[in-house]
Design an enzyme around this catalytic site. Structure first.
Site, mmCIF file in Angstrom:
data_model
loop_
_atom_site.group_PDB
_atom_site.id
_atom_site.type_symbol
_atom_site.label_atom_id
_atom_site.label_comp_id
_atom_site.label_asym_id
_atom_site.label_seq_id
_atom_site.Cartn_x
_atom_site.Cartn_y
_atom_site.Cartn_z
ATOM 1 N N TYR A 142 70.569 36.093 61.139
ATOM 2 C CA TYR A 142 70.743 35.346 62.393
ATOM 3 C C TYR A 142 70.619 33.836 62.192
ATOM 4 C CZ TYR A 142 69.371 40.090 63.667
ATOM 5 O OH TYR A 142 69.262 41.461 63.721
ATOM 6 N N HIS A 143 71.096 33.347 61.020
ATOM 7 C CA HIS A 143 70.911 31.932 60.708
ATOM 8 C C HIS A 143 72.219 31.240 60.303
ATOM 9 C CE1 HIS A 143 66.557 33.131 59.380
ATOM 10 N NE2 HIS A 143 66.681 33.083 60.694
ATOM 11 N N PRO A 144 73.333 31.403 61.029
ATOM 12 C CA PRO A 144 74.556 30.700 60.628
ATOM 13 C C PRO A 144 74.363 29.190 60.671
ATOM 14 C CG PRO A 144 74.801 31.638 62.824
ATOM 15 C CD PRO A 144 73.525 32.176 62.269
ATOM 16 N N HIS A 179 71.810 33.390 55.880
ATOM 17 C CA HIS A 179 70.881 34.124 55.028
ATOM 18 C C HIS A 179 71.219 35.616 55.070
ATOM 19 C CE1 HIS A 179 67.816 30.684 55.633
ATOM 20 N NE2 HIS A 179 68.245 30.643 54.386
#
Length: 542
Positions: A475-477, A300
């Protein structure tokens, strides 16, 4: 191999804690949980706002530096990931968000063609969310109250957050009392994975209750270097302890990778599972050619808008000097005050281009000047408020690749944030939409000036330049070892989370998702761990 377990879990993050605890307790299996990072027992980790003291430099984080991003003018930026038991759930801002039902119905449709598949629709995954949740306000068809994960309303709401919510309502955005309910659209206050001023991480919720269970062996500072494959079966795990010694452990049952979307593909490739040409280039023996490993990296993208306040509002310097002492005493004596807040309380979901369509943008209101390490110093320090806009269903895709065959080397990560023209278009529309909040009372009454972007130039060119300079990870890989239908050449996993071509090996973290959910990813990661445990124990049927 001197030790043998029923199952080995690689990675003690959000999903790994869940699957390890359930297999050890309900499954009665002997489980080894390997975590490369530190213990989660630390006062700053426990306190909801402690992360803001560590986000820009901490031993509890591992900072992946991206490769130079050509479409961002060669920028290199960080992707911090939890380096601690509990993973992201031990270091994040604790926002409890699942995504929307259509996210999972989309997964279900993408996986429909799998032989012996299991369902991934909203009705299939909702029981997992409800089973894990203990909500302090909601108890209905969407929410549970008996689970180990404590979900609560914010313990403290700053006035800046309230003024943001009121300003957005004045602009016509409806109030939403539950972003995890029937619809995301609207403005409101998030719920959080904490209770009474203490973080409820996956480590606390799932692993801690099993601390006396002899079936669960949790080892910290132990970094997996490869999966040991014999023929077409995963037989064990090689790992390195904190002193550098190499150990080999065997699994009679299954090995489950939960190391996160940046490290899981690295471990797979070091084990000979991945794109054959890439593995040959680094001298890695090929166990199975899976070209999708390390592809489909989704994250994101987030871009901040920051305004400076005309008074002492928000959380500026609340963690230093006499303010820190005052806030600490208030928390210790009465259990109230800023220490009970995660530092971000309010947010919104909206589609600026098509108001009646599913939201394209998520916003967070942070009652301070909030930037990351790459952009610190570009905005005047002081009292202020930051609104970050996030594209919730990005089309941009990146890659994770080996830097070398040395397990100690960080992977090469290229997230390609905002590389897709539609993502940039959505982000610009989100910036234009939410900058109106700075100009709308009651928030506008507390704003001295908007610092970024330049409010006098909201042209496409100016906003695109602002987005390229300030875009960062939310922080959403995710997605780097995704599930996919039979016959899909880029599918790494089948619908049961099994690695194709290798028996006894699954992936149960956010690497596995075919597409990213709309919103924060910590709760979905735990759902994946819970569902994987059911699959291993034979509780999911087609």
């Amino acid at each position: 191999m001197h030790e043998t377990f029923d199952h080995i879990i690689v990675g003690g993050g959000s999903s790994g804690c869940v699957v390890a605890a359930r297999l050890a307790s309900e499954g009665g299996s002997r489980v080894l949980l390997l975590e490369a990072g530190h213990s989660n027992r630390h006062p700053l980790l426990d306190m909801p706002p402690g992360i803001f003291k560590m986000i820009n430099g901490s031993r509890f984080m591992r900072y992946h530096r991206t490769t130079p991003q050509a479409h961002l003018g060669g920028r290199v930026h960080d992707i911090p990931q939890g380096h601690v038991l509990g993973g992201g759930s031990s270091v994040n801002a604790q926002v409890y968000m699942r995504g929307r039902p259509s996210d999972y119905d989309e997964w279900h449709d993408m996986l429909r063609a799998c032989n012996d598949g299991v369902g991934w629709s909203w009705k299939d995954v909702l029981p997992h969310f409800r089973r894990m949740e203990s909500n302090d306000r909601l108890n209905d068809e969407c929410h549970g109250t008996d689970g180990p994960m404590l979900v609560s309303d914010p313990g403290h709401i700053d006035q800046m957050s309230r003024w943001f919510v009121q300003a957005m309502q004045k602009l016509g955005l409806p109030f939403n009392h539950d972003f995890n309910g029937p619809a995301q659209h609207g403005v409101g206050f998030y719920q959080f994975m904490n209770r009474d001023g203490k973080r409820s991480s996956a480590a606390y919720a799932f692993v801690l209750p099993q601390r006396h269970n002899p079936n669960l062996d949790c080892r910290l500072h132990c970094e997996a270097t490869r999966i040991m494959v014999e023929g077409d079966r995963a037989r064990g795990v090689e790992y390195r302890d904190r002193s550098g010694r190499i150990h080999k452990v065997a699994a009679d049952g299954e090995i489950i990778l939960c190391a996160g979307a940046l490290v899981t593909p690295k471990v797979l490739m070091l084990s000979g599972i991945g794109p054959a040409d890439h593995l040959r280039h680094h001298g890695v023996d090929i166990a199975v050619d899976l070209p999708g490993v390390g592809q489909n990296l989704i994250d994101h993208p987030e871009v901040p808008m920051t305004a400076l306040a005309n008074g002492p509002y928000g959380y500026y310097r609340q963690g230093t000097g006499w303010r820190m002492i005052r806030n600490g005493l208030q928390f210790r004596l009465f259990g109230t005050g800023p220490v009970t807040s995660a530092g971000v309380e309010a947010g919104a979901f909206v589609n600026p281009a098509s108001p009646d369509a599913l939201p394209s943008i998520q916003a967070f209101c942070v009652p301070t000047v909030y930037l990351d390490r790459d952009t610190l110093g570009l905005v005047e320090d002081g009292y202020g408020v930051t609104i970050t806009t996030v594209v919730v269903k990005p089309r941009s895709r990146g890659t994770v690749r080996l830097r070398s065959a040395n397990p100690g080397d960080m992977p090469l990560v290229s997230p390609n944030l905002l590389a897709d023209a539609d993502d940039m278009r959505d982000m610009i529309s989100g910036q234009r939409y939410f900058i109106r909040a700075f100009r709308t009372s009651p928030l506008s009454n507390r704003i001295r000036r908007v610092a970024i972007p330049d409010p006098e130039d909201l042209s496409e060119e100016a906003l695109a330049a602002h987005c390229r300079r300030f875009v960062k990870t939310n922080y959403h890989p995710a997605g780097t070892a995704r599930m996919g239908a039979d016959g899909d050449p880029m599918a790494v996993l089948d619908a049961r989370m099994r690695v194709r071509g290798i028996q006894g090996l699954r992936v149960a973290d956010m690497s596995a998702v075919p597409n990213i959910n709309a919103g924060n990813t910590n709760a979905p990661a735990m759902m994946l761990g819970d569902r994987c445990a059911d699959l291993v124990m034979g509780k999911c049927v087609p």
